[in-house]
Design an enzyme around this catalytic site. Structure first.
Site, PDB file in Angstrom:
ATOM      1  N   ARG A  93      -3.833   2.637  -0.715  1.00 18.23           N
ATOM      2  CA  ARG A  93      -3.858   2.681   0.749  1.00 18.23           C
ATOM      3  C   ARG A  93      -2.582   2.063   1.323  1.00 18.23           C
ATOM      4  O   ARG A  93      -2.026   2.561   2.316  1.00 18.23           O
ATOM      5  CB  ARG A  93      -5.086   1.948   1.292  1.00 18.23           C
ATOM      6  CG  ARG A  93      -5.196   2.072   2.801  1.00 18.23           C
ATOM      7  CD  ARG A  93      -6.328   1.273   3.401  1.00 18.23           C
ATOM      8  NE  ARG A  93      -6.238   1.296   4.855  1.00 18.23           N
ATOM      9  CZ  ARG A  93      -6.873   0.454   5.652  1.00 18.23           C
ATOM     10  NH1 ARG A  93      -7.674  -0.474   5.149  1.00 18.23           N
ATOM     11  NH2 ARG A  93      -6.730   0.534   6.966  1.00 18.23           N
ATOM     12  N   ASP A 116       2.449   2.908   4.208  1.00 15.87           N
ATOM     13  CA  ASP A 116       3.894   2.703   4.297  1.00 15.87           C
ATOM     14  C   ASP A 116       4.617   4.035   4.422  1.00 15.87           C
ATOM     15  O   ASP A 116       5.362   4.269   5.378  1.00 15.87           O
ATOM     16  CB  ASP A 116       4.393   1.955   3.062  1.00 15.87           C
ATOM     17  CG  ASP A 116       5.888   1.668   3.137  1.00 15.87           C
ATOM     18  OD1 ASP A 116       6.351   1.208   4.206  1.00 15.87           O
ATOM     19  OD2 ASP A 116       6.589   1.892   2.139  1.00 15.87           O
ATOM     20  N   SER A 162     -11.960   8.581  -4.088  1.00 17.30           N
ATOM     21  CA  SER A 162     -12.946   8.360  -5.147  1.00 17.30           C
ATOM     22  C   SER A 162     -13.124   6.868  -5.403  1.00 17.30           C
ATOM     23  O   SER A 162     -14.052   6.457  -6.110  1.00 17.30           O
ATOM     24  CB  SER A 162     -12.515   9.059  -6.446  1.00 17.30           C
ATOM     25  OG  SER A 162     -11.316   8.497  -6.960  1.00 17.30           O
TER      26      SER A 162
END
Length: 341
Positions: free
Chosen positions: A77, A82, A203
């Site tokens: 994440r 970024d 997932s």
């Protein structure tokens, strides 16, 4: 666009028109990856600046992953947050009252302390050489590999951005439509296969109930749940995400992949959940409403290796977005603050 309706043939920048399994079989070789401008495989070895840079990063990732397997979704994440804003320049790592990490879309970001640790090790071994942007890309690769993804070549030579602004963060809502999501991905040089593949990172990890409460109780202001959600799943999620939290209660966290998420492993189960109408986020369930995204979802649900190898290609493409190289930016000594001039 790399995916056609049948998803049998793909146009990949490395190999042209070939079958999916044939093309993705070459991802272990650096030549199969799109070559972003001025980035290099084993940059720090080639330029004789820090021969063991990637080994140092990998060792630190292994040490932390042994203790805390949530580092994988956190780093994925962080990398996404970024690269998708001003490019892969580690600007999301910068501190400040109005920095990117303070934007509402970045609520709950983690992994910063770990990047600090890796950077401190590299500064001891190779002072002022390895960028925070490269560390983030390498660490994410090593963490996701430990979770079950392939270990793919990461091209390096990025430099770090000098600024970070809350106002620059335009990450979309998790309730966005697949059409709007694809437009957003295309604006970053990515296509429908990249989007469907990279969403497979769901997932693993968790999300706050604030991002799904509308689907559970008031979808599109109808006063009813999202009709695309399987009924028993709605009931299960309502137990975890009440319509309103009690006074003083924090916003609950739920797994993005219930039943599998607690294992923190990289699997194709996300796509099976989408096909069963049990996706947690709206954008994930939306994959069934585009012809291409639906076919790709079916392909990945049926073939884990196809998903793993496609992920290696797509995350490399994401990691090459608007990188700084050469004399651009700087090599930060501390990932949280720009160097003093």
């Amino acid at each position: 666009m790399r995916s056609q309706i049948s998803f049998v043939f793909l146009v990949l920048p490395c190999l042209g028109l070939v079958t999916l399994s044939l093309c993705l079989g070459f991802v272990s070789a650096a030549s199969s990856l799109p070559q972003p401008n001025k980035l290099t495989w084993h940059y720090y070895k080639i330029h004789n600046t820090c021969h063991e840079a990637e080994i140092y990063v990998r060792h630190q990732v292994q040490l932390l992953w042994n203790k805390d397997k949530t580092i994988t979704p956190k780093l994925l994440r962080l990398l996404y947050s970024d690269c998708f804003v001003t490019g892969c320049d580690a600007s999301v790592l910068l501190d400040g009252p109005n920095s990117e990490k303070t934007a509402p879309q970045n609520y709950g970001l983690g992994g910063f302390v770990f990047i600090d640790k890796v950077k401190s090790v590299l500064e001891e071994r190779c002072p002022g050489v390895v960028s925070c942007a490269d560390i983030l890309n390498l660490a994410a690769r090593d963490a996701v590999h430990l979770a079950g993804a392939p270990s793919y070549p990461v091209l390096t030579g990025r430099r770090d951005g000098l600024t970070s602004s809350k106002s620059s963060v335009d990450l979309p809502s998790p309730s966005i439509s697949w059409q709007a999501a694809l437009t957003y991905f295309k604006s970053r040089g990515l296509d429908v296969l990249d989007m469907t593949t990279l969403l497979g990172a769901h997932s693993m990890g968790k999300t706050h109930c604030r991002y799904i409460v509308d689907r559970l109780y008031n979808f599109n202001n109808t006063g009813k749940p999202d009709p695309s959600m399987e009924r028993s799943f709605i009931s299960d999620m309502r137990k975890l995400c009440p319509l309103r939290t009690k006074k003083g209660q924090s916003d609950p966290l739920v797994y993005l992949n219930p039943g599998f998420g607690a294992n923190h492993t990289f699997t194709e189960s996300y796509y099976s959940r989408v096909l069963s109408h049990k996706a947690v986020l709206g954008i994930d369930q939306q994959l069934l409403y585009g012809d291409d995204t639906k076919e790709i979802t079916k392909e990945f649900a049926a073939g884990f290796e196809d998903f793993r190898k496609s992920f290696a290609l797509s995350i490399n493409r994401m990691g090459a977005y608007q990188v700084l190289t050469g004399n651009q930016g700087e090599i930060r000594k501390n990932c949280r603050i720009p160097n003093k001039k």
